[in-house]
Write an enzyme that holds these catalytic residues in place. Structure first.
Site, PDB file in Angstrom:
ATOM      1  CE  LYS A  79      13.343  -5.869 -10.717  1.00 37.42           C
ATOM      2  NZ  LYS A  79      12.261  -6.227  -9.779  1.00 37.42           N
ATOM      3  CB  SER A 153      10.483  -3.022  -9.346  1.00 34.42           C
ATOM      4  OG  SER A 153      10.816  -4.308  -8.883  1.00 34.42           O
ATOM      5  CB  SER A 177       8.445  -6.466  -8.500  1.00 29.67           C
ATOM      6  OG  SER A 177       8.388  -5.336  -7.661  1.00 29.67           O
TER       7      SER A 177
END
Length: 447
Positions: A79, A153, A177
């Site tokens: 990420k 996210s 997330s």
């Protein structure tokens, strides 16, 4: 991963078996990854990808390393709020971008275990959101199509795994997330105990609550990756360790839920099967969990996001309006508000401790519903909060969690239904318990 013969994607254990048998080489796998990325085109999954020549060099260099390394030759995605040396860290904000010269602690552990870092994945800007649409780099669609949101996210990381591009991806999880995207893409999302995996080199959201999370396609791979990642991080003052809790199958289930009818019906089926396998079943009022979760965005913890980004936001930075609005709400809370909320949170933590004296694991839906990207755009804040209804309390209450797919809602209109997921929760350092309970109580269902 897909082999040259066109076999289905492999997970960590499948790759290791193929490597040992001489049926695959890391270079073959790297070429397949690059082909898969190219074949998907502009899918908004990646913000940056390691140059192809560097990936090939890494694959060839692995040939001289110990093939018994736990992640030898395994491609991973990271990420883009987690530092990877040589690739920009943007947190999905181009004006924030910087080029780190060192890996985050978690990435360093992956490389030392033999992993190949493919690139950086898209996310809700500054990890502020649970829907996967808050990024100037685009909004990835769920692998199940139909314009469904991918969840956030950690949107890009989840899609990269669910689409079979890589078998492992790192996300982060502050409010859910690492679990919401798992539910919406039919994969496993493991959120470890806060501090068990070091967070050095991670752009903070709420620094006291942030966790590095793991996406895989099955529970065994999640356990393998956690074994690599877990351990002291000298560069993270929040790093900590503890004694793993013993496995147990006493199950807590909610007395009532606020979910859409399709999710409710599917969850009831999962509960019935899990209850038949459990040693004991107890009902629980989820009200205190919801109250704790509401503190994250509706209470002073939102000010912790502002504490990190206040100076940056005060400048000329181009930040998405919805992201800026959420973070700048932190100005509305005083130190007195923070202490009062902290006192209440301690009471809620005591309630959670009592719960886990009577049960080993708690089973809840991961999300109460899902939305299309168009629906999310209509009410971006309110519908984002809905997605976190059964995730936001987790880090505030110092729990561990693992999210697993649980099939799909009924299909009244011929669209195939929408993805459902369930999450098992336990006290801090209960990862082994949760993974075992998930395997025993909730056999995974994927399409």
């Amino acid at each position: 991963m897909q082999t040259a013969t066109g076999a289905p994607p492999m997970g960590v254990r499948g790759l290791r078996t193929a490597y040992r048998a001489g049926a695959l080489r890391p270079l073959t796998v790297v070429e397949d990854v690059l082909a898969r990325i190219a074949g998907r085109g502009d899918d908004a999954v990646w913000i940056s990808v390691t140059p192809a020549d560097e990936l090939r060099e890494r694959a060839l260099a692995l040939e001289s390393l110990d093939r018994e390394l736990p992640l030898w030759g395994v491609p991973v995605a990271v990420k883009d709020n987690i530092d990877v040396a040589g690739l920009p860290t943007t947190a999905a904000c181009p004006d924030f971008a910087r080029l780190p010269d060192a890996d985050a602690g978690a990435v360093r552990r992956l490389r030392e275990a033999g992993a190949i870092v493919v690139g950086k994945t898209n996310l809700d800007q500054f990890a502020t959101g649970l829907n996967g649409t808050r990024s100037p780099y685009g909004a990835p669609e769920s692998v199940f199509g139909g314009d469904l949101i991918s969840g956030g996210s950690s949107s890009g990381s989840a899609v990269a795994v669910a689409a079979g591009i890589v078998p492992v991806a790192l996300g982060t999880d502050t409010a859910g997330s690492g679990r919401v995207p798992a539910a919406l893409n039919g994969i496993v999302g493991l959120k470890p105990t806060r501090g068990l995996v070091g967070a050095s080199g991670v752009v903070p959201a709420c620094r006291s609550l942030d966790c590095v999370s793991v996406f895989t396609r099955d529970l065994g791979d999640a356990a393998t990756v956690l074994d690599v990642l877990a351990g002291p991080d000298p560069d993270d003052p929040w790093s900590r360790s503890g004694t793993p809790l013993p496995v147990g199958l006493r199950l807590a289930v909610p007395a009532e839920l606020d979910v859409d009818p399709g999710v409710g019906a599917r969850f009831a089926e999962v509960v019935d099967r899990a209850a038949a396998r459990a040693d004991e079943v107890v009902g629980v009022d989820v009200g205190p969990l919801r109250e704790a979760g509401d503190l994250l965005y509706g209470g002073p913890w939102v000010a912790e996001r502002l504490a990190v980004l206040e100076e940056f936001l005060a400048g000329p930075a181009d930040v998405l309006p919805v992201t800026r609005a959420v973070i700048e709400r932190g100005k509305d809370f005083s130190a007195v508000d923070a202490f009062r909320a902290r006192y209440r949170l301690q009471e809620l933590r005591a309630w959670a401790a009592r719960l886990f004296e009577t049960a080993d694991v708690l089973l809840l839906p991961t999300v109460p519903t899902t939305f299309t990207r168009a629906e999310l755009a209509e009410e971006p804040v309110a519908r984002n909060l809905v997605l976190g209804r059964y995730t936001q309390f987790t880090n505030l209450l110092d729990l561990a969690a693992v999210a697993v797919p649980a099939g799909f809602t009924a299909d009244p209109d011929g669209t195939g239904g929408r993805p459902c997921g369930v999450t098992l929760f336990g006290p801090a350092f209960s990862e082994t318990r949760l993974l075992a309970a998930a395997a025993a109580l909730v056999p995974m269902e994927v399409r």
